[in-house]
Design an enzyme around this catalytic site. Structure first.
Site, PDB file in Angstrom:
ATOM      1  N   ASP A  31      94.582  49.837  86.905  1.00  0.00           N
ATOM      2  CA  ASP A  31      95.063  49.363  87.911  1.00  0.00           C
ATOM      3  C   ASP A  31      95.313  49.989  89.016  1.00  0.00           C
ATOM      4  O   ASP A  31      95.165  50.588  89.404  1.00  0.00           O
ATOM      5  CB  ASP A  31      96.352  49.583  86.871  1.00  0.00           C
ATOM      6  N   ASN A  87     105.908  44.982  79.990  1.00  0.00           N
ATOM      7  CA  ASN A  87     106.896  44.911  80.921  1.00  0.00           C
ATOM      8  C   ASN A  87     107.152  43.754  81.093  1.00  0.00           C
ATOM      9  O   ASN A  87     106.158  42.690  81.150  1.00  0.00           O
ATOM     10  CB  ASN A  87     107.107  45.387  82.620  1.00  0.00           C
ATOM     11  N   SER A  95     106.256  42.833  87.033  1.00  0.00           N
ATOM     12  CA  SER A  95     105.828  42.103  88.776  1.00  0.00           C
ATOM     13  C   SER A  95     104.512  41.133  89.158  1.00  0.00           C
ATOM     14  O   SER A  95     104.812  40.884  90.031  1.00  0.00           O
ATOM     15  CB  SER A  95     105.320  43.326  89.908  1.00  0.00           C
ATOM     16  N   VAL A  96     103.850  41.652  87.724  1.00  0.00           N
ATOM     17  CA  VAL A  96     103.296  40.149  87.869  1.00  0.00           C
ATOM     18  C   VAL A  96     103.644  39.102  86.970  1.00  0.00           C
ATOM     19  O   VAL A  96     103.275  39.216  85.809  1.00  0.00           O
ATOM     20  CB  VAL A  96     102.085  40.881  87.913  1.00  0.00           C
ATOM     21  N   HIS A 100     100.014  41.163  80.516  1.00  0.00           N
ATOM     22  CA  HIS A 100      99.501  42.580  80.471  1.00  0.00           C
ATOM     23  C   HIS A 100      99.728  43.107  79.550  1.00  0.00           C
ATOM     24  O   HIS A 100     101.536  43.202  79.587  1.00  0.00           O
ATOM     25  CB  HIS A 100      98.957  42.630  81.872  1.00  0.00           C
ATOM     26  N   HIS A 102      99.938  47.445  79.624  1.00  0.00           N
ATOM     27  CA  HIS A 102      99.302  48.873  80.066  1.00  0.00           C
ATOM     28  C   HIS A 102      98.658  48.831  79.256  1.00  0.00           C
ATOM     29  O   HIS A 102      99.115  49.877  78.314  1.00  0.00           O
ATOM     30  CB  HIS A 102     100.185  49.602  80.675  1.00  0.00           C
TER      31      HIS A 102
HETATM   32  P1  DGP Z   1     103.626  45.109  85.942  1.00  0.00           P
HETATM   33  O1  DGP Z   1     104.437  45.363  86.945  1.00  0.00           O
HETATM   34  O2  DGP Z   1     103.891  45.389  84.358  1.00  0.00           O
HETATM   35  O3  DGP Z   1     103.851  43.365  86.623  1.00  0.00           O
HETATM   36  O4  DGP Z   1     101.734  45.359  86.270  1.00  0.00           O
HETATM   37  C1  DGP Z   1     101.569  44.756  86.995  1.00  0.00           C
HETATM   38  C2  DGP Z   1     100.754  46.026  86.921  1.00  0.00           C
HETATM   39  O5  DGP Z   1      99.529  45.323  88.320  1.00  0.00           O
HETATM   40  C3  DGP Z   1     101.093  46.983  88.466  1.00  0.00           C
HETATM   41  O6  DGP Z   1     100.996  48.011  87.832  1.00  0.00           O
HETATM   42  C4  DGP Z   1      99.707  46.668  89.871  1.00  0.00           C
HETATM   43  C5  DGP Z   1      98.443  45.936  89.222  1.00  0.00           C
HETATM   44  N1  DGP Z   1      98.167  45.253  89.841  1.00  0.00           N
HETATM   45  C6  DGP Z   1      98.921  45.057  91.143  1.00  0.00           C
HETATM   46  N2  DGP Z   1      97.994  43.815  92.081  1.00  0.00           N
HETATM   47  C7  DGP Z   1      96.649  44.243  91.599  1.00  0.00           C
HETATM   48  C8  DGP Z   1      95.461  44.007  91.913  1.00  0.00           C
HETATM   49  O7  DGP Z   1      95.188  43.223  93.235  1.00  0.00           O
HETATM   50  N3  DGP Z   1      93.915  44.595  91.598  1.00  0.00           N
HETATM   51  C9  DGP Z   1      94.541  45.588  90.024  1.00  0.00           C
HETATM   52  N4  DGP Z   1      93.762  45.876  89.579  1.00  0.00           N
HETATM   53  N5  DGP Z   1      95.479  45.524  90.035  1.00  0.00           N
HETATM   54  C10 DGP Z   1      97.136  45.555  90.575  1.00  0.00           C
END
Ligand code: DGP
Length: 114
Positions: A31, A87, A95-96, A100, A102
């Site tokens: 992350d 999440n 947020s994405v 995924h 974690h």
């Molecule tokens: P969520 O909030 O559960 O959707 O988690 C999304 C996660 O993705 C957050 O912990 C940060 C991570 N993240 C966002 N952008 C990037 C990226 O460009 N590269 C990586 N490695 N992680 C990212």
């Protein structure tokens, strides 16, 4: 056509990430904004936006994600314990919009989570 998510761009090689695992079904990256000393993301190659949109046909894939999470936790030497988080939706902190898992470890986790 909908825009690619950040995770799709990483899997397509259009963005860099620190990748620990890559198989036919999923990848594992670190992350970019770690919430613990070890913070990994297990991401299926299939675009399932969130777990609430998973279906019965995803059963094997969803189990695979957890087994890969366990494998990378072991490789990262999280023998003391770790936490797995998914999440889902705005109130769940997603947020994405690409499923995924974690994997967090390397510190004592609190309960209840924030
Ligand atoms: P969520 O909030 O559960 O959707 O988690 C999304 C996660 O993705 C957050 O912990 C940060 C991570 N993240 C966002 N952008 C990037 C990226 O460009 N590269 C990586 N490695 N992680 C990212």
């Amino acid at each position: 056509m909908t825009d690619k998510t950040i995770f799709q761009k990483i899997m397509d090689g259009e963005m860099d990430a620190d990748m620990l695992h890559d198989d036919e079904e999923c990848v594992v990256i670190r992350d970019v904004n770690p919430q613990a000393p070890t913070h990994l993301l297990v991401i299926p190659k299939k675009l399932i936006p969130r777990i609430s949109e998973g279906s019965q046909e995803d059963q094997t894939l969803l189990g695979h994600l957890l087994l890969v999470a366990k494998k990378v936790a072991r490789e990262e030497e999280l023998a003391e314990g770790f936490r797995i988080v998914v999440n889902n939706g705005p109130a769940g902190g997603e947020s994405v919009p690409h499923l995924h898992v974690h994997v967090l470890g390397g510190r004592q986790m609190g309960w209840p989570p924030g």
